[in-house]
Design an enzyme around this catalytic site. Structure first.
Site, PDB file in Angstrom:
ATOM      1  N   ASP A  71       0.785  -1.224   0.000  1.00  0.00           N
ATOM      2  CA  ASP A  71       0.000   0.000   0.000  1.00  0.00           C
ATOM      3  C   ASP A  71       0.826   1.289   0.000  1.00  0.00           C
ATOM      4  O   ASP A  71       1.916   1.348   0.582  1.00  0.00           O
ATOM      5  CB  ASP A  71      -0.890   0.042   1.258  1.00  0.00           C
ATOM      6  CG  ASP A  71      -2.046  -0.925   1.175  1.00  0.00           C
ATOM      7  OD1 ASP A  71      -3.050  -0.584   0.563  1.00  0.00           O
ATOM      8  OD2 ASP A  71      -1.918  -2.038   1.722  1.00  0.00           O
ATOM      9  N   ASP A  72       0.279   2.306  -0.652  1.00  0.00           N
ATOM     10  CA  ASP A  72       0.461   3.723  -0.320  1.00  0.00           C
ATOM     11  C   ASP A  72       1.912   4.199  -0.150  1.00  0.00           C
ATOM     12  O   ASP A  72       2.259   4.783   0.882  1.00  0.00           O
ATOM     13  CB  ASP A  72      -0.287   4.025   0.981  1.00  0.00           C
ATOM     14  CG  ASP A  72      -1.758   3.678   0.913  1.00  0.00           C
ATOM     15  OD1 ASP A  72      -2.207   3.186  -0.134  1.00  0.00           O
ATOM     16  OD2 ASP A  72      -2.469   3.885   1.906  1.00  0.00           O
ATOM     17  N   CYS A 113      -6.658   2.069  -3.669  1.00  0.00           N
ATOM     18  CA  CYS A 113      -6.438   0.630  -3.509  1.00  0.00           C
ATOM     19  C   CYS A 113      -7.284  -0.260  -4.407  1.00  0.00           C
ATOM     20  O   CYS A 113      -6.757  -1.003  -5.228  1.00  0.00           O
ATOM     21  CB  CYS A 113      -6.689   0.246  -2.055  1.00  0.00           C
ATOM     22  SG  CYS A 113      -5.584   1.007  -0.870  1.00  0.00           S
ATOM     23  N   HIS A 168      -8.915  -6.740  -1.613  1.00  0.00           N
ATOM     24  CA  HIS A 168      -9.700  -5.505  -1.618  1.00  0.00           C
ATOM     25  C   HIS A 168     -10.605  -5.440  -2.846  1.00  0.00           C
ATOM     26  O   HIS A 168     -10.908  -4.360  -3.347  1.00  0.00           O
ATOM     27  CB  HIS A 168      -8.780  -4.278  -1.553  1.00  0.00           C
ATOM     28  CG  HIS A 168      -9.418  -3.088  -0.908  1.00  0.00           C
ATOM     29  ND1 HIS A 168      -8.717  -1.946  -0.588  1.00  0.00           N
ATOM     30  CD2 HIS A 168     -10.690  -2.852  -0.516  1.00  0.00           C
ATOM     31  CE1 HIS A 168      -9.522  -1.065  -0.025  1.00  0.00           C
ATOM     32  NE2 HIS A 168     -10.731  -1.594   0.023  1.00  0.00           N
ATOM     33  N   ASP A 341       0.739   0.030  -4.616  1.00  0.00           N
ATOM     34  CA  ASP A 341      -0.515   0.069  -5.373  1.00  0.00           C
ATOM     35  C   ASP A 341      -0.953   1.491  -5.727  1.00  0.00           C
ATOM     36  O   ASP A 341      -1.751   1.689  -6.635  1.00  0.00           O
ATOM     37  CB  ASP A 341      -1.634  -0.658  -4.624  1.00  0.00           C
ATOM     38  CG  ASP A 341      -1.982  -0.015  -3.281  1.00  0.00           C
ATOM     39  OD1 ASP A 341      -1.252   0.890  -2.820  1.00  0.00           O
ATOM     40  OD2 ASP A 341      -2.992  -0.423  -2.678  1.00  0.00           O
TER      41      ASP A 341
END
Length: 567
Positions: A71-72, A113, A168, A341
Site C-alpha cells: 500500500d500507499d 487501492c 480488496h 498500489d
C-alpha cells in the site's frame, strides 16, 4: 497432472508463436503508436520470442512469476538508499533487489487501492470493470465473474496460481479470489481499516464513539436504529482443498490480525517451495496487509511512521525470498515484481506518509497519487543496475506476464485490455517501452492525461474554456506551475487524444461491478457473518425494493471538481 502434461508436450513453446484468431483490443492511443512503430516492434518481438524459447528449453518450463504489491508508497521511498537516510529507515533487501534488476521511475497506477488492484488483476482500468470505488464493509459488491483475471489467463497455460494477502476486490461471492481463477487463496476482501473495528479503538477515540459498539457507551435515547451499524466484518478468507471458503481467524483481537498477516508470508513461501519441488511453473500474487497499527514493542525506525515501520517489517521477507529462490535453483527462471498500489495517504492518513518527490497522494490525479516505486528482478535475463525512465502502467503487467508465460491466447478479445505488452522493456531495457501515455481516472471521472513529458488536468476547467491546466513534467514534476499560453500547442493534441479514448469506449462500453449480499457461501461462517449475509429486514415489511437499494447504494455520483489540485 494435466497442467504438467501440457507443459511437457511443449504447449508453452507453441503458444509463443501461435497465430490468434483475434487480436487483443487495446486503447485507441496504442494504435497511434503501433501505426508508427509496428514494424520495429515486430522485429523486436521475433528476437524476444527466440530468447524466451531458449529459456523455456533450458529450464523445461516457462518462468515463474511473483508479483508483490503493498500500500500507499511514494516514489523514492524504497530503492533509493540516499532518500531513506533522510527519512530515518532502511530496507536493504528491497534496495538490493532494485540494484540487481530494474528500478522503474515512471510506474503508474490507479489513484487508490481497490481500483489499482482491480486494474492489476484484469489488465483494465478500474473504470472499465466498475471497480473504481474503494471498498469498505459492507461493500455489497466486488469484481464480477465476467472479468478475466491474471490467474484465469495463466492457469490454462499450465501455471499453478496462488493469491495471499489483500485483494480488496469485494465481499460478494463471485469476487472471492478462489472464484477468480486461483488454485490457492488466502485473502482479505477489504483493506486494513477493519482491523480497527475493535472495541478498544472506540474507547481510545481512534474510531468515532458508537460507530460500531454503541453498547460500550451509555445508552443514547435518540439512537433508534442500532442495527444500522456494520457488524460481523470478515478479516481473512481462505479456500480449502475441497473448494469451500472458510473464515481463518475471527476478527476479535489484534493478535489475530497479526497472526493472519504473518500467515500470508508463510503460505506464499510454502506455495513457492511446493510448486518448485513439483517442477510446476507458478504465478503468485503476494499483496501483504501492511498494518495501520504497528505491532507491540520498540520502534525499528528513526522516522517511526506507520509506512516506514511496515516497509522495514516487509524487508526481511524479500531477502528470504531471494535466498529461497536461489536455494531451490529457480532464481534464474523467476520474474519478481515489487511495487506499491498507489501513492501515500497524505489526506487524513496515518503518520509517516509524505509526498517525498511528487505532489499529491492517494486519491489524487497528481503524480504523487499515481506514480509509485516499482522494481523488476530476473537474474540472468534482466540486466542488473538499471534505472528506467520509460512510462509503464500497472495494467501492462497483465499482458506482459501473459507473453512471457506463453499465455496470450487466453487473454479475452471481446473487451479493451489497457495493458500493453512490455516484454521488450523488461528484456531490452531503457527506452524500449511501448507506451508514452496514461489515462487517469479518479472514481468514474476522467481527470488527467499524460503524454510523454506533458500532462493536462481536465478536472477544474470551466466548460468551453481552457485554463492554466497544462504541465511539463520535466520542468515541473510537482505540478505547481500550471501553464496556459506557453503550452497551448498541446491543447489540440490532448483534446484529440481524449476524443479517441472516449469514442473507443463507446465501441467497447464499460462494465459494472458485481452486486449482491456479502459473505455468502462461507462454510464456517460465524453468527455475525451469517447475519451480515442476509437482508436486515423482510422485503415484505418495506415498500421499496431491498435488492434495488443494495445495488444502488455504492454508485458514486458526487465529485469535488477541485479534488487533486487544492493547495
Amino acid at each position: 497432472m494435466k497442467k504438467t502434461i501440457l507443459i511437457l508436450t511443449g504447449l508453452m513453446l507453441i503458444a509463443i508463436v501461435a497465430v490468434k484468431a483475434q487480436e487483443i483490443v487495446h486503447d485507441a492511443e496504442y494504435y497511434v503508436l503501433k501505426a508508427q512503430h509496428g514494424e520495429k516492434w515486430n522485429s523486436e518481438d521475433n528476437k524476444l520470442d527466440k530468447r524466451l524459447e531458449a529459456l523455456y528449453k533450458k529450464y523445461g518450463a516457462p518462468p515463474n512469476i511473483i508479483h508483490i504489491m503493498w500500500d500507499d508508497t511514494p516514489v523514492g521511498e524504497i530503492g533509493v538508499p540516499e532518500i531513506q537516510t533522510l527519512r530515518g529507515f532502511k530496507t536493504p533487501n528491497i534496495n538490493k533487489l532494485a540494484g540487481e534488476g530494474i528500478n522503474f521511475m515512471r510506474m503508474y497506477t490507479e489513484p487508490s487501492c481497490t481500483p489499482s488492484r482491480a486494474a492489476c488483476m484484469t489488465g483494465r482500468h478500474a473504470i472499465r470493470n466498475g471497480m473504481y470505488n474503494v471498498g469498505f464493509p459492507y461493500e455489497y459488491g466486488g469484481l464480477a465473474a465476467s472479468e478475466v483475471t491474471m490467474a484465469e489467463v495463466l492457469g490454462p497455460a499450465g501455471y499453478e496460481t496462488g493469491f495471499f494477502g489483500k485483494s480488496h476486490l469485494g465481499d460478494v461471492e463471485e469476487s472471492y479470489m478462489s472464484n477468480q481463477g486461483f488454485d490457492e487463496a488466502f485473502w482479505t476482501p477489504y483493506n486494513q481499516v477493519p482491523m480497527m473495528y475493535l472495541p478498544q479503538f472506540e474507547r481510545s477515540g481512534v474510531i468515532t464513539p458508537t460507530t460500531v459498539y454503541p453498547e460500550i457507551f451509555p445508552d443514547d435515547p435518540y439512537d433508534i436504529d442500532k442495527g444500522w451499524r456494520v457488524k460481523g466484518a470478515v478479516w481473512w478468507l481462505e479456500a480449502a482443498e475441497n473448494g469451500s471458503v472458510r473464515e481463518f481467524l475471527p476478527p476479535t483481537s489484534l493478535e489475530n490480525w497479526y497472526k493472519s498477516a504473518d500467515e500470508e508470508k508463510i503460505r506464499t513461501m510454502a506455495f513457492i517451495e511446493k510448486n518448485s519441488l513439483a517442477k510446476k511453473p507458478f504465478y503468485v500474487a503476494y499483496w501483504p496487509d501492511i498494518s495501520f497499527i504497528p505491532k507491540p514493542g520498540e520502534k525499528t525506525t528513526l522516522g517511526g511512521g506507520v509506512l516506514q515501520e511496515g516497509l522495514v517489517d516487509l524487508d526481511p521477507f524479500i531477502g528470504e525470498l531471494m535466498d529461497k529462490l536461489k536455494e531451490l535453483g529457480i532464481a534464474e527462471n523467476t520474474l519478481v515484481i515489487l511495487m506499491a498500489d498507489n501513492g501515500p495517504m497524505t489526506h487524513n492518513g496515518p503518520p509517516g506518509m509524505v509526498e517525498t518527490l511528487y505532489r499529491g497522494g492517494k486519491g489524487d490525479f497528481l503524480e504523487g497519487g499515481v506514480r509509485v516505486p516499482a522494481m523488476a528482478w530476473w537474474p540472468g535475463t534482466i540486466e542488473a543496475g538499471q534505472t528506467i525512465g520509460d512510462i509503464i502502467h500497472e495494467t501492462d503487467l497483465f499482458t506482459t506476464f501473459a507473453h512471457i508465460a506463453g499465455a496470450t491466447q487466453y487473454i479475452p478479445t471481446d473487451r479493451i485490455i489497457d495493458g500493453i505488452d512490455q516484454t521488450s522493456l523488461l528484456l531490452n531495457g531503457n527506452s524500449y517501452s511501448r507506451r508514452d501515455y496514461v489515462h487517469i481516472y479518479t472514481g468514474p471521472i476522467y481527470a488527467a492525461t499524460v503524454k510523454g513529458r506533458f500532462k493536462r488536468h481536465w478536472v477544474g476547467e470551466s466548460p468551453g474554456l481552457s485554463g492554466a491546466s497544462f504541465f511539463d513534467l520535466y520542468n515541473d514534476p510537482r505540478e505547481v506551475q500550471p501553464k496556459m499560453l506557453p503550452m497551448f500547442p498541446t491543447k489540440g493534441m490532448f483534446s484529440t487524444m481524449r476524443a479517441r479514448h472516449e469514442i473507443w469506449k463507446e465501441e467497447y462500453p464499460d462494465s459494472k461491478e458485481a452486486r449482491g449480499l456479502p459473505f455468502t457461501g462461507i462454510e464456517n461462517a460465524r453468527p455475525e457473518t451469517i447475519e451480515a449475509s442476509q437482508p436486515r429486514f423482510n422485503k415484505d415489511e418495506v415498500p421499496f425494493d431491498v435488492e434495488k437499494v443494495m445495488k444502488k447504494s455504492q454508485e458514486w455520483e458526487n465529485f469535488d471538481v477541485n479534488w487533486g489540485i487544492k493547495e
